[in-house]
Design a protein around this motif. Sequence first.
Motif, mmCIF file in Angstrom:
data_model
loop_
_atom_site.group_PDB
_atom_site.id
_atom_site.type_symbol
_atom_site.label_atom_id
_atom_site.label_comp_id
_atom_site.label_asym_id
_atom_site.label_seq_id
_atom_site.Cartn_x
_atom_site.Cartn_y
_atom_site.Cartn_z
ATOM 1 N N MET A 78 0.808 -1.220 0.000
ATOM 2 C CA MET A 78 0.000 0.000 0.000
ATOM 3 C C MET A 78 0.848 1.281 0.000
ATOM 4 O O MET A 78 0.305 2.376 0.139
ATOM 5 C CB MET A 78 -0.983 0.026 1.173
ATOM 6 C CG MET A 78 -2.049 -1.048 1.082
ATOM 7 S SD MET A 78 -3.371 -0.802 2.268
ATOM 8 C CE MET A 78 -4.139 0.702 1.639
ATOM 9 N N LYS A 79 2.154 1.152 -0.137
ATOM 10 C CA LYS A 79 3.009 2.341 -0.235
ATOM 11 C C LYS A 79 3.638 2.448 -1.618
ATOM 12 O O LYS A 79 3.723 3.530 -2.191
ATOM 13 C CB LYS A 79 4.127 2.327 0.811
ATOM 14 C CG LYS A 79 3.655 2.415 2.271
ATOM 15 C CD LYS A 79 3.431 1.052 2.847
ATOM 16 C CE LYS A 79 2.986 1.070 4.287
ATOM 17 N NZ LYS A 79 2.616 -0.271 4.790
ATOM 18 N N ILE A 162 -10.362 12.578 -0.421
ATOM 19 C CA ILE A 162 -10.551 11.224 -0.951
ATOM 20 C C ILE A 162 -10.022 10.188 0.034
ATOM 21 O O ILE A 162 -10.685 9.190 0.347
ATOM 22 C CB ILE A 162 -9.843 11.074 -2.313
ATOM 23 C CG1 ILE A 162 -10.564 11.922 -3.377
ATOM 24 C CG2 ILE A 162 -9.797 9.615 -2.742
ATOM 25 C CD1 ILE A 162 -9.827 11.984 -4.700
ATOM 26 N N ILE A 163 -8.809 10.431 0.538
ATOM 27 C CA ILE A 163 -8.205 9.492 1.486
ATOM 28 C C ILE A 163 -9.066 9.375 2.743
ATOM 29 O O ILE A 163 -9.357 8.268 3.218
ATOM 30 C CB ILE A 163 -6.778 9.946 1.843
ATOM 31 C CG1 ILE A 163 -5.869 9.831 0.611
ATOM 32 C CG2 ILE A 163 -6.221 9.123 2.999
ATOM 33 C CD1 ILE A 163 -4.520 10.480 0.786
ATOM 34 N N GLY A 164 -9.495 10.520 3.278
ATOM 35 C CA GLY A 164 -10.333 10.501 4.468
ATOM 36 C C GLY A 164 -11.655 9.806 4.226
ATOM 37 O O GLY A 164 -12.130 9.035 5.065
ATOM 38 N N GLY A 165 -12.258 10.065 3.067
ATOM 39 C CA GLY A 165 -13.544 9.451 2.750
ATOM 40 C C GLY A 165 -13.456 7.940 2.643
ATOM 41 O O GLY A 165 -14.314 7.216 3.174
ATOM 42 N N ILE A 263 4.594 8.508 11.763
ATOM 43 C CA ILE A 263 3.178 8.212 11.502
ATOM 44 C C ILE A 263 3.044 7.001 10.586
ATOM 45 O O ILE A 263 2.247 6.088 10.830
ATOM 46 C CB ILE A 263 2.482 9.439 10.887
ATOM 47 C CG1 ILE A 263 2.460 10.588 11.892
ATOM 48 C CG2 ILE A 263 1.061 9.084 10.444
ATOM 49 C CD1 ILE A 263 1.874 11.878 11.332
ATOM 50 N N GLY A 264 3.828 6.996 9.508
ATOM 51 C CA GLY A 264 3.724 5.926 8.525
ATOM 52 C C GLY A 264 4.111 4.569 9.078
ATOM 53 O O GLY A 264 3.431 3.563 8.838
ATOM 54 N N SER A 286 -4.080 1.906 7.594
ATOM 55 C CA SER A 286 -3.083 2.024 6.530
ATOM 56 C C SER A 286 -3.498 3.035 5.473
ATOM 57 O O SER A 286 -2.657 3.751 4.916
ATOM 58 C CB SER A 286 -2.845 0.658 5.879
ATOM 59 O OG SER A 286 -1.799 0.734 4.927
ATOM 60 N N ILE A 287 -4.771 3.114 5.180
ATOM 61 C CA ILE A 287 -5.248 4.087 4.194
ATOM 62 C C ILE A 287 -4.851 5.502 4.603
ATOM 63 O O ILE A 287 -4.428 6.311 3.776
ATOM 64 C CB ILE A 287 -6.785 3.978 4.037
ATOM 65 C CG1 ILE A 287 -7.137 2.686 3.267
ATOM 66 C CG2 ILE A 287 -7.354 5.198 3.319
ATOM 67 C CD1 ILE A 287 -8.615 2.368 3.276
ATOM 68 N N VAL A 288 -4.936 5.775 5.904
ATOM 69 C CA VAL A 288 -4.619 7.110 6.409
ATOM 70 C C VAL A 288 -3.107 7.325 6.515
ATOM 71 O O VAL A 288 -2.600 8.412 6.227
ATOM 72 C CB VAL A 288 -5.286 7.338 7.783
ATOM 73 C CG1 VAL A 288 -4.853 8.670 8.384
ATOM 74 C CG2 VAL A 288 -6.810 7.275 7.642
ATOM 75 N N THR A 289 -2.378 6.287 6.929
ATOM 76 C CA THR A 289 -0.963 6.470 7.256
ATOM 77 C C THR A 289 0.000 6.098 6.132
ATOM 78 O O THR A 289 1.131 6.590 6.105
ATOM 79 C CB THR A 289 -0.594 5.665 8.507
ATOM 80 O OG1 THR A 289 -0.834 4.263 8.271
ATOM 81 C CG2 THR A 289 -1.415 6.120 9.708
ATOM 82 N N ALA A 290 -0.410 5.227 5.220
ATOM 83 C CA ALA A 290 0.497 4.817 4.133
ATOM 84 C C ALA A 290 0.992 5.993 3.295
ATOM 85 O O ALA A 290 2.165 6.015 2.906
ATOM 86 C CB ALA A 290 -0.186 3.770 3.246
ATOM 87 N N PRO A 291 0.144 7.000 3.001
ATOM 88 C CA PRO A 291 0.666 8.145 2.245
ATOM 89 C C PRO A 291 1.808 8.864 2.966
ATOM 90 O O PRO A 291 2.719 9.392 2.305
ATOM 91 C CB PRO A 291 -0.561 9.050 2.103
ATOM 92 C CG PRO A 291 -1.724 8.116 2.157
ATOM 93 C CD PRO A 291 -1.324 7.071 3.150
ATOM 94 N N PHE A 292 1.791 8.883 4.300
ATOM 95 C CA PHE A 292 2.881 9.514 5.047
ATOM 96 C C PHE A 292 4.189 8.751 4.841
ATOM 97 O O PHE A 292 5.243 9.351 4.634
ATOM 98 C CB PHE A 292 2.538 9.567 6.542
ATOM 99 C CG PHE A 292 1.512 10.591 6.911
ATOM 100 C CD1 PHE A 292 1.890 11.882 7.247
ATOM 101 C CD2 PHE A 292 0.162 10.274 6.920
ATOM 102 C CE1 PHE A 292 0.944 12.844 7.590
ATOM 103 C CE2 PHE A 292 -0.797 11.221 7.256
ATOM 104 C CZ PHE A 292 -0.403 12.512 7.593
ATOM 105 N N LEU A 293 4.109 7.415 4.901
ATOM 106 C CA LEU A 293 5.323 6.617 4.739
ATOM 107 C C LEU A 293 5.817 6.677 3.296
ATOM 108 O O LEU A 293 7.031 6.768 3.054
ATOM 109 C CB LEU A 293 5.061 5.170 5.154
ATOM 110 C CG LEU A 293 6.285 4.260 5.243
ATOM 111 C CD1 LEU A 293 7.378 4.891 6.103
ATOM 112 C CD2 LEU A 293 5.893 2.889 5.789
#
Length: 395
Positions: A78-79, A162-165, A263-264, A286-293
């Motif tokens: 997911m990253k 989009i990510i939050g939704g 966070i990631g 993971s949906i919320v945190t994967a973009p951070f990583l």
Amino acid sequence: MNVTRIGRPADGNPQPAPGDTVVRITVVDALRGSALLLILLVNIAFFSSGYDFHLVDDPTHGTVDRLVAGAVELLFAMKAYLLFAFLFGYSFTLQLDSAARRGVAFRPAFLRRLSGLFVLGVLHAVLLFHGDILTTYALLGLALLAARQMAPRTALVVAAGIIGGIAVVVGIAAVLGATLVPDEATAVSAGARSTLALGGGPGDVVLEHLRSMPAMIGGLAVQGPLAFAAFLVGLAAGRHRFLASVPAHADLLRRIERVGYPIGLAGAVVFAVGGGTANLTGLMVSIVTAPFLAAAYAATLLRLFTRRPRVADVFAPAGRMALTNYLTQSLVCVLVFSGVGWGLVGRTSPAQTLVIALVVFAVQVAASSWWLRRFRYGPVEWALRAWTNRDRRRD
């Protein structure tokens, strides 16, 4: 269209040569090459075993095997595709600028490009890998085309929305007791059947891919919107020419690392320990945190490439031939693991599978460098360019 290799002064900033219509930015190609490696490390598991597709562990794997597989899921699942999708959005802005400089209509050519990607994706999904991403990119590219005038700040806000939704929807499903693996015994049995099918001949492999299509399409309900969110982040970065002057953004890159890694990685641990994609609660995290990583990975790689230009030079050729290499990865994996070739499916441990992935990518890096010393484009890039621009010249 004249595409040349750019020069690089001591500070790492790319300098376009006079008359260039599209400038190759080395760090962009190197980052894309790195993303190819991460994608292979994740995808190869789906070639080496039929169990991963059904979201269950191979029952023959021991503790060490599961730790290795879990580490890959923790660090890259997911990253990797988010990084690749970000670069798709960024490159979209370069294509827009190129069309504007040349005074040609962008929309018709881009639509032809998307149609070419879609056809390649369908063939890829049926013949080589049911986890194809090209068809998704082709369809999402239509939405990106519609959003091409979106302001950078708006693009970032929409991406976050989009990510939050998606996270909220998945979270609600988890609270309501939904599950992606309702019966583990049934899933294990299905994994065994898939492994056996992948070990068969060409017809068996294609039939297995076709049987897998409905589930893969269902998975795009999450992956598709997240990939489009990454497109929008790439669009915003491209508007600011972020990757054309990486050293100027060193402070921002360090801040991204300081925020993104804690966070990631925390979210990745929850995701992996909780059962990965099979667990909706872990998936929501993971949906919320994967973009951070993914952002932290990108920041670290960009800083590395600007400090060590020779490292960028190693990865850049693979990134310049990303489409060729993506498809070739699947072809090689089919030949290595399926009954079409060596038939190693179900016979390698996760650690051995990772070694195979690293060897495949190392060969691709060397082959890409060799090829681009002789030709301007990779073979599939040339074919897609010829279709897009209606130009079959091989220069």
